[in-house]
Design a protein around this motif. Sequence first.
Motif, PDB file in Angstrom:
ATOM      1  N   HIS A 164       1.997  11.790   3.830  1.00 20.14           N
ATOM      2  CA  HIS A 164       1.878  10.403   3.358  1.00 20.14           C
ATOM      3  C   HIS A 164       1.819  10.307   1.829  1.00 20.14           C
ATOM      4  O   HIS A 164       0.944   9.692   1.240  1.00 20.14           O
TER       5      HIS A 164
ATOM      6  N   SER B 263      -0.714   4.321   6.765  1.00 23.87           N
ATOM      7  CA  SER B 263      -1.102   2.979   7.179  1.00 23.87           C
ATOM      8  C   SER B 263       0.141   2.123   7.380  1.00 23.87           C
ATOM      9  O   SER B 263       1.262   2.531   7.058  1.00 23.87           O
ATOM     10  N   ARG B 264      -0.058   0.926   7.910  1.00 21.25           N
ATOM     11  CA  ARG B 264       1.089   0.040   8.082  1.00 21.25           C
ATOM     12  C   ARG B 264       1.679  -0.354   6.735  1.00 21.25           C
ATOM     13  O   ARG B 264       2.898  -0.521   6.606  1.00 21.25           O
ATOM     14  N   ARG B 265       0.837  -0.495   5.729  1.00 20.43           N
ATOM     15  CA  ARG B 265       1.351  -0.796   4.399  1.00 20.43           C
ATOM     16  C   ARG B 265       2.180   0.371   3.873  1.00 20.43           C
ATOM     17  O   ARG B 265       3.262   0.172   3.316  1.00 20.43           O
ATOM     18  N   THR B 266       1.667   1.602   4.095  1.00 17.16           N
ATOM     19  CA  THR B 266       2.426   2.789   3.690  1.00 17.16           C
ATOM     20  C   THR B 266       3.754   2.854   4.428  1.00 17.16           C
ATOM     21  O   THR B 266       4.789   3.187   3.850  1.00 17.16           O
ATOM     22  N   HIS B 267       3.714   2.514   5.695  1.00 21.18           N
ATOM     23  CA  HIS B 267       4.935   2.535   6.513  1.00 21.18           C
ATOM     24  C   HIS B 267       5.992   1.589   5.960  1.00 21.18           C
ATOM     25  O   HIS B 267       7.172   1.958   5.811  1.00 21.18           O
ATOM     26  N   LEU B 268       5.597   0.347   5.624  1.00 24.46           N
ATOM     27  CA  LEU B 268       6.556  -0.627   5.112  1.00 24.46           C
ATOM     28  C   LEU B 268       7.111  -0.192   3.766  1.00 24.46           C
ATOM     29  O   LEU B 268       8.324  -0.301   3.514  1.00 24.46           O
TER      30      LEU B 268
ATOM     31  N   ASN C 264       9.532   2.723   4.298  1.00 23.06           N
ATOM     32  CA  ASN C 264      10.813   2.265   4.830  1.00 23.06           C
ATOM     33  C   ASN C 264      11.697   1.671   3.740  1.00 23.06           C
ATOM     34  O   ASN C 264      12.909   1.906   3.704  1.00 23.06           O
TER      35      ASN C 264
ATOM     36  N   SER D 203       6.350   5.677  13.313  1.00 21.47           N
ATOM     37  CA  SER D 203       5.435   5.449  12.204  1.00 21.47           C
ATOM     38  C   SER D 203       4.824   4.049  12.345  1.00 21.47           C
ATOM     39  O   SER D 203       5.564   3.089  12.593  1.00 21.47           O
ATOM     40  N   PRO D 204       3.499   3.923  12.205  1.00 22.71           N
ATOM     41  CA  PRO D 204       2.524   5.010  12.037  1.00 22.71           C
ATOM     42  C   PRO D 204       2.542   5.954  13.242  1.00 22.71           C
ATOM     43  O   PRO D 204       2.722   5.509  14.368  1.00 22.71           O
TER      44      PRO D 204
ATOM     45  N   ASP E  88      -1.785   4.324  20.252  1.00 19.78           N
ATOM     46  CA  ASP E  88      -3.005   3.583  19.936  1.00 19.78           C
ATOM     47  C   ASP E  88      -4.136   4.002  20.876  1.00 19.78           C
ATOM     48  O   ASP E  88      -4.291   3.461  21.971  1.00 19.78           O
TER      49      ASP E  88
END
Length: 408
Positions: free
Chosen positions: A300, A325-330, A333, A351-352, A356
């Motif tokens: 990451h 995180s979802r922010r990292t994922h966006l 991308n 990703s993530p 769950d």
Amino acid sequence: MLDIAEELNRWVEQGRDFAVATVVAVGGSAPRRPGAALAVDADGTAIGSVSGGCVEGAVYELCRQALEDGEAVLERFGYSDDDAFAVGLTCGGIIDILVTPVRVGDPVRPVIAAGLKAAASGEAAALARIVSGPTHLVGRALLVRADGSYDNGSHDGGCYGDGSRGGGSYDSGSYRGGFGAHPELDRTVAAEAGAFLDAGRTGTLEIGEQGSRCGAPLTVLVESSVPAPRMIVFGAIDFASALVRVGKFLNYHVTVCDARPVFATRARFPEADEIVVEWPHRYLERTEVDARTVLCVLTHDAKFDVPLLQLALRLPVAYVGAMGSRRTHLDRNDRLREVGVTELELARLRSPIGLDLGARTPEETALSIAAEIVADRRGGSGVSLTGAHTPIHHDVASAPVGRIGSVA
């Protein structure tokens, strides 16, 4: 049978007589897949399993009988509505089981011994056995190696093959080696088994006695033994340590790769098969992967992730997952799109990473990643089975018992 190759190879080396029962085909819900085996030696010692306990007692007795009379037999087990205590599968499935005696002096022993030795040593090989057809052919076997050669397991002139799929030889007008039937049967089965081996599959095929669709029909079980699939973990962090342990539990050959030598150490990853200190994308460029390889990107960090995922998403591997995180994922991308990664390629990225499970600890996170890998491989949904109406087993659909089919 090759799932218990190490133990059976020791039995062969010790000169023990034994019989082995192998699941040939399944119908409906069944606990074990084709290739699963139970073996019994002359002293009554048993190893392995064919049903998770439902029919083990009856199969044990079939093995004992095969040791006495030397006859291979194909037996079908299913659920009994008439008698709740009858031998059968309480899960409602049907399984066909081939029981083969493997005694010293039996013609089939050399080829089975060679197959067990290959599997126990990690060599890629496929063992083909006739499970139904003319009585004199049932139980006979052929070993097919990764180079396309095939043999009858002996090492005293009994090996055949010219490096291509379809060897064999004649001696004084009679065919030597293989199934001991028509030479074209050996060549055809070797070619089919080679295809199974290339895909790492175990399953059955139907063919004519003379190697074509003509003649008396035969059903052949092909068991593939291939080296363990690879799991490559990028990022030598504490979550990686837990994932390595889970990966080994799932029988992966696990590599840890990180560009930072202070973190990528044997002390931190004692259970890893391999530790590589190198920039992740450069290592991935030069290492060997295949359709069973899983890639877990736990770095990451954009300077590692972007060039690594740009390459990984274009490789023919089974799974690509990336932590963050979802922010990292966006953000990741967007960076990947900027370097030319297509939407179709991005759709392959998990990703993530993980399912769950509400995971917090490294061990829980490793479990969620492993669960996603298994679900992705088997076609599972990842939802709770309680109250669900989905199948419990999601393997590649098996054909009904007695028809052509294969499983991964």
